[in-house]
Scaffold this motif. Structure first.
Motif, PDB file in Angstrom:
ATOM      1  N   PHE A   1     -32.615  64.064  -2.063  1.00  0.00           N
ATOM      2  CA  PHE A   1     -32.014  64.990  -2.518  1.00  0.00           C
ATOM      3  C   PHE A   1     -33.169  66.086  -3.264  1.00  0.00           C
ATOM      4  N   TYR A   2     -32.784  67.524  -2.585  1.00  0.00           N
ATOM      5  CA  TYR A   2     -33.758  68.481  -3.140  1.00  0.00           C
ATOM      6  C   TYR A   2     -32.857  69.618  -3.583  1.00  0.00           C
ATOM      7  N   GLU A   3     -33.239  69.694  -5.023  1.00  0.00           N
ATOM      8  CA  GLU A   3     -32.540  70.788  -5.764  1.00  0.00           C
ATOM      9  C   GLU A   3     -33.501  72.081  -5.641  1.00  0.00           C
ATOM     10  N   GLU A   4     -33.002  72.950  -4.537  1.00  0.00           N
ATOM     11  CA  GLU A   4     -33.797  74.125  -4.381  1.00  0.00           C
ATOM     12  C   GLU A   4     -33.974  75.082  -5.542  1.00  0.00           C
ATOM     13  N   ALA A   5     -33.013  75.156  -6.419  1.00  0.00           N
ATOM     14  CA  ALA A   5     -33.041  75.951  -7.758  1.00  0.00           C
ATOM     15  C   ALA A   5     -34.172  75.641  -8.527  1.00  0.00           C
ATOM     16  N   THR A   6     -34.529  74.281  -8.546  1.00  0.00           N
ATOM     17  CA  THR A   6     -35.574  73.874  -9.541  1.00  0.00           C
ATOM     18  C   THR A   6     -36.597  73.237  -8.851  1.00  0.00           C
ATOM     19  N   GLY A   7     -36.690  73.159  -7.511  1.00  0.00           N
ATOM     20  CA  GLY A   7     -37.764  72.536  -6.734  1.00  0.00           C
ATOM     21  C   GLY A   7     -37.826  71.113  -6.868  1.00  0.00           C
ATOM     22  N   ALA A   8     -36.929  70.421  -7.590  1.00  0.00           N
ATOM     23  CA  ALA A   8     -36.894  69.210  -8.033  1.00  0.00           C
ATOM     24  C   ALA A   8     -36.542  68.244  -6.660  1.00  0.00           C
ATOM     25  N   VAL A   9     -37.244  67.010  -6.463  1.00  0.00           N
ATOM     26  CA  VAL A   9     -36.971  66.314  -5.228  1.00  0.00           C
ATOM     27  C   VAL A   9     -36.739  64.929  -5.934  1.00  0.00           C
ATOM     28  N   PHE A  10     -35.501  64.266  -5.401  1.00  0.00           N
ATOM     29  CA  PHE A  10     -35.256  62.866  -5.840  1.00  0.00           C
ATOM     30  C   PHE A  10     -34.834  62.075  -4.851  1.00  0.00           C
ATOM     31  N   LEU A  11     -35.384  60.835  -4.901  1.00  0.00           N
ATOM     32  CA  LEU A  11     -35.085  59.641  -3.944  1.00  0.00           C
ATOM     33  C   LEU A  11     -33.808  59.368  -4.140  1.00  0.00           C
ATOM     34  N   ASN A  12     -33.168  59.212  -2.915  1.00  0.00           N
ATOM     35  CA  ASN A  12     -31.780  58.616  -2.718  1.00  0.00           C
ATOM     36  C   ASN A  12     -31.676  57.109  -2.608  1.00  0.00           C
ATOM     37  N   GLU A  13     -32.080  56.754  -1.442  1.00  0.00           N
ATOM     38  CA  GLU A  13     -32.238  55.289  -0.826  1.00  0.00           C
ATOM     39  C   GLU A  13     -32.933  55.079   0.259  1.00  0.00           C
ATOM     40  N   ILE A  14     -33.233  54.076   0.447  1.00  0.00           N
ATOM     41  CA  ILE A  14     -33.991  53.348   1.804  1.00  0.00           C
ATOM     42  C   ILE A  14     -33.140  52.930   2.754  1.00  0.00           C
ATOM     43  N   ASN A  15     -33.203  52.889   3.828  1.00  0.00           N
ATOM     44  CA  ASN A  15     -32.243  52.110   4.954  1.00  0.00           C
ATOM     45  C   ASN A  15     -33.165  51.308   5.726  1.00  0.00           C
ATOM     46  N   THR A  16     -33.278  50.286   5.922  1.00  0.00           N
ATOM     47  CA  THR A  16     -34.128  49.350   6.686  1.00  0.00           C
ATOM     48  C   THR A  16     -33.832  49.137   7.967  1.00  0.00           C
ATOM     49  N   ILE A  17     -32.409  49.290   8.443  1.00  0.00           N
ATOM     50  CA  ILE A  17     -31.940  49.252   9.897  1.00  0.00           C
ATOM     51  C   ILE A  17     -31.247  50.733   9.873  1.00  0.00           C
ATOM     52  N   PRO A  18     -31.829  51.659  10.023  1.00  0.00           N
ATOM     53  CA  PRO A  18     -31.186  52.955  10.387  1.00  0.00           C
ATOM     54  C   PRO A  18     -30.582  53.238  11.578  1.00  0.00           C
ATOM     55  N   GLY A  19     -29.457  53.988  11.765  1.00  0.00           N
ATOM     56  CA  GLY A  19     -28.481  54.328  12.760  1.00  0.00           C
ATOM     57  C   GLY A  19     -29.384  54.487  14.085  1.00  0.00           C
ATOM     58  N   PHE A  20     -28.858  54.163  15.330  1.00  0.00           N
ATOM     59  CA  PHE A  20     -29.762  54.659  16.606  1.00  0.00           C
ATOM     60  C   PHE A  20     -28.528  55.081  17.410  1.00  0.00           C
ATOM     61  N   THR A  21     -27.502  55.661  17.123  1.00  0.00           N
ATOM     62  CA  THR A  21     -26.616  56.403  17.604  1.00  0.00           C
ATOM     63  C   THR A  21     -27.020  57.934  18.074  1.00  0.00           C
ATOM     64  N   PRO A  22     -26.317  58.549  18.932  1.00  0.00           N
ATOM     65  CA  PRO A  22     -26.869  59.785  19.613  1.00  0.00           C
ATOM     66  C   PRO A  22     -27.292  60.829  18.463  1.00  0.00           C
ATOM     67  N   ILE A  23     -26.421  60.647  17.371  1.00  0.00           N
ATOM     68  CA  ILE A  23     -26.631  61.830  16.165  1.00  0.00           C
ATOM     69  C   ILE A  23     -27.480  61.198  15.054  1.00  0.00           C
ATOM     70  N   SER A  24     -28.075  60.015  15.295  1.00  0.00           N
ATOM     71  CA  SER A  24     -28.475  59.441  14.110  1.00  0.00           C
ATOM     72  C   SER A  24     -30.052  60.176  13.845  1.00  0.00           C
ATOM     73  N   MET A  25     -30.497  60.282  12.625  1.00  0.00           N
ATOM     74  CA  MET A  25     -31.506  60.822  12.196  1.00  0.00           C
ATOM     75  C   MET A  25     -32.900  60.313  12.726  1.00  0.00           C
ATOM     76  N   TYR A  26     -32.881  59.031  12.344  1.00  0.00           N
ATOM     77  CA  TYR A  26     -34.019  58.150  12.668  1.00  0.00           C
ATOM     78  C   TYR A  26     -34.889  58.497  13.931  1.00  0.00           C
ATOM     79  N   PRO A  27     -34.051  58.327  14.948  1.00  0.00           N
ATOM     80  CA  PRO A  27     -34.757  58.537  16.377  1.00  0.00           C
ATOM     81  C   PRO A  27     -35.031  60.011  16.286  1.00  0.00           C
ATOM     82  N   LYS A  28     -34.222  60.808  15.905  1.00  0.00           N
ATOM     83  CA  LYS A  28     -34.224  62.430  16.050  1.00  0.00           C
ATOM     84  C   LYS A  28     -35.601  62.799  15.352  1.00  0.00           C
ATOM     85  N   LEU A  29     -35.819  62.302  14.236  1.00  0.00           N
ATOM     86  CA  LEU A  29     -37.025  62.572  13.357  1.00  0.00           C
ATOM     87  C   LEU A  29     -38.384  62.232  14.089  1.00  0.00           C
ATOM     88  N   TRP A  30     -38.241  61.016  14.839  1.00  0.00           N
ATOM     89  CA  TRP A  30     -39.434  60.603  15.536  1.00  0.00           C
ATOM     90  C   TRP A  30     -39.766  61.333  16.867  1.00  0.00           C
TER      91      TRP A  30
END
Length: 354
Positions: free
Chosen positions: A303-332
């Motif tokens: 999570f990125y609080e734009e007003a304060t500039g703070a960044v918070f870790l939400n979670e880690i996902n060890t088997i991220p989705g590989f669907t057509p709209i999934s972020m993991y393959p899109k990011l790579w």
């Protein structure tokens, strides 16, 4: 010519994320290099039965709005029994070079499947038993992240046994320590199943009841006015972080429908954030990956609080989705690693040195 590498793609499973897993598997099977790999799709039914499908998930259509594990006629995949997945059968785990687990949620992403593969001595893609268990349990990973000094939003956990004994006490504790608005979520589930945003005391009570229908432990976390950013990690001891992406939900928050059904949800890759924020998220992603002793792959959410500039870790996902709209393959892909090359790299990371 070198013999093809035999890859078993395991998908489905007993969790509420079964349908998402089927779509992930179908996409991987469509993209994998058939000149290099021989693919063995292995389905796990919702009842936990391991079977070999007559048709792989790449041949199945997932009706919009439901993603069921059914064919066009609405029947159960025309699956046939495998006769048991044994080393002697030649069609089971003893006959493959590597397993690519795509079972999201409990009984697949939580270390149970990984432990079975460890016992069988079969190489597999992704995190080991410990990292998988930590990645699945939002309470335990938060405890570890807090011990490492990683930035987190305020949170508590609630057990179903405590709620049954004193529901009002659990609600009051959450109000006192977290406040409103807050998110309630199952501690050991993904794909935003069972997640609720709570704006009132009654919302909080109902949110806990909903989360605890899916798990016997729930997380209550402060809701931030923040942008949702994600980063992909790839590697073993020398893990690398991708560019940072942003989720823009069609709903008030990124729930199951917004992720998999609502077409108005979108992703922005790379995210339009200051380079200092992007650099911080990439660094924290590697730190989170190392903290749980992950290997292979993970998607790390922030999570990125734009007003304060703070960044918070939400979670880690060890088997991220590989669907057509999934972020993991899109990011790579945005980082210069196309989908098929990403599959290659993950399999290479799983195989022993030759």
């Amino acid at each position: 010519m070198s013999p093809k590498i035999r890859v078993a793609i395991v998908y489905g499973g007993r969790s509420a994320e079964h349908e998402v897993s089927v779509v992930s598997a179908r996409c991987v099977i469509e993209a994998i290099d058939r000149d290099k790999y021989e693919v063995l799709p292995i389905a796990i039914t919702k009842a936990g039965r391991w079977i070999l499908p007559e048709r792989g998930p790449e041949q199945l259509e997932a009706p919009k709005g439901s993603l069921p594990m059914v064919d066009e006629a609405g029947t159960d995949l025309a699956l046939r029994p495998s006769g048991g997945l044994t080393a002697e059968s030649g069609d089971g785990l003893g006959g493959v070079d590597v397993v690519f687990p795509l079972v999201h949620g409990p009984f697949g992403e939580d270390g149970t499947l990984q432990g079975m593969l460890e016992m069988a001595g079969v190489p597999y893609v992704g995190a080991g038993v410990l990292a998988s268990a930590l990645g699945m349990d939002k309470e335990m990973q938060r405890r570890l992240f807090a011990a490492r000094g990683l930035p987190l939003l305020p949170w508590i956990h609630v057990h179903e046994s405590d709620r049954r004994r004193n529901e009002q006490g659990c609600v009051d504790l959450a109000l006192d320590q977290i406040g409103l608005p807050a998110f309630t979520k199952p501690a050991r589930l993904g794909s935003s199943v069972g997640v609720a945003k709570c704006k009132t005391k009654d919302d909080l009570r109902e949110g806990l009841r909903l989360a605890l229908r899916y798990d016997d432990k729930a997380i209550v976390e402060r809701a931030a006015t923040a942008r949702e950013l994600e980063c992909a990690v790839l590697g073993n001891d020398d893990a690398e972080a991708s560019v940072v992406g942003e989720i823009v939900s069609a709903h008030e928050f990124y729930d199951y429908e917004a992720k998999y059904i609502e077409e108005a949800s979108r992703t922005i890759v790379p995210a339009q954030v200051p380079s200092s924020v992007s650099d911080q998220i990439r660094r924290l992603s590697i730190e989170a990956f190392a903290a749980v002793e992950c290997r292979g792959m993970a998607r790390v959410d922030f999570f990125y609080e734009e007003a304060t500039g703070a960044v918070f870790l939400n979670e880690i996902n060890t088997i991220p989705g590989f669907t057509p709209i999934s972020m993991y393959p899109k990011l790579w892909e945005a980082s210069g690693v196309p989908y098929a090359a990403l599959i290659d790299r993950l399999i290479e990371l799983a195989l022993p040195e030759r």
